[in-house]
Design a protein around this motif. Structure first.
Motif, PDB file in Angstrom:
ATOM      1  N   TYR A  91       4.253  35.047  45.986  1.00 53.23           N
ATOM      2  CA  TYR A  91       3.125  34.118  46.040  1.00 53.23           C
ATOM      3  C   TYR A  91       3.193  33.129  44.883  1.00 53.23           C
ATOM      4  N   ALA A  93       1.042  30.616  42.498  1.00 58.45           N
ATOM      5  CA  ALA A  93      -0.326  30.549  41.997  1.00 58.45           C
ATOM      6  C   ALA A  93      -0.449  29.417  40.992  1.00 58.45           C
ATOM      7  N   GLU A 103      -3.035  38.117  37.515  1.00 56.59           N
ATOM      8  CA  GLU A 103      -3.458  37.282  38.652  1.00 56.59           C
ATOM      9  C   GLU A 103      -4.880  36.775  38.485  1.00 56.59           C
ATOM     10  N   PHE A 106      -5.528  32.967  37.651  1.00 63.51           N
ATOM     11  CA  PHE A 106      -5.174  31.916  38.595  1.00 63.51           C
ATOM     12  C   PHE A 106      -6.231  31.753  39.676  1.00 63.51           C
ATOM     13  N   TYR A 108      -5.903  29.392  42.292  1.00 60.95           N
ATOM     14  CA  TYR A 108      -5.345  28.892  43.556  1.00 60.95           C
ATOM     15  C   TYR A 108      -4.095  29.678  43.920  1.00 60.95           C
ATOM     16  N   TRP A 109      -3.973  29.957  45.225  1.00 66.51           N
ATOM     17  CA  TRP A 109      -2.872  30.787  45.712  1.00 66.51           C
ATOM     18  C   TRP A 109      -2.273  30.207  46.982  1.00 66.51           C
TER      19      TRP A 109
END
Length: 119
Positions: A91, A93, A103, A106, A108-109
């Motif tokens: 993914y 990010a 994670e 962050f 936005y993914w």
């Protein structure tokens, strides 16, 4: 709102290479790659600041290289000497604050791209 689009996943044999790309719809201060294997938690792989500062997880040091082209809002992950344990969904990010392998940093993914390494 920043949209992220990944590309470049696929299937390779152990020892092979793949290059992942992630293009953002706008400016991003920090970008990173995370991965998740089946039945495991998602883990941070590598992150990069807009200034070029980088952090890697220990398991991929010396094999993976993260980079970014700020003019294109694009981040890359060159993966060499791939191992079966590198398999999983990768993914992209992006975030606007502190850059790290967590994670939670962050906002936005991307949708993820699959990497499969066979032995």
């Amino acid at each position: 709102q920043v949209q992220l689009v990944e590309s470049g996943g696929g299937s390779v044999q152990a020892g092979g290479s793949l290059r992942l790309s992630c293009t953002a719809s706008g400016y991003t201060f920090c970008m990173g790659w995370f991965r998740q294997a089946p039945g495991k938690q998602r883990e941070g792989v590598a992150v990069i600041y807009v200034s070029g500062g980088i952090e890697y997880v220990d398991s991929i040091k010396g094999r993976f290289t993260i980079s970014r082209d700020n003019a294109k809002n694009t981040m890359y992950l060159q993966m060499n000497s791939l191992k079966p344990e590198d398999s999983g969904a990768y993914y992209c990010a992006a975030g606007s604050g502190f850059c790290g392998l967590s994670e939670g940093l962050f906002a936005y993914w991307g949708q993820g791209t699959q990497v499969t390494v066979s032995s």
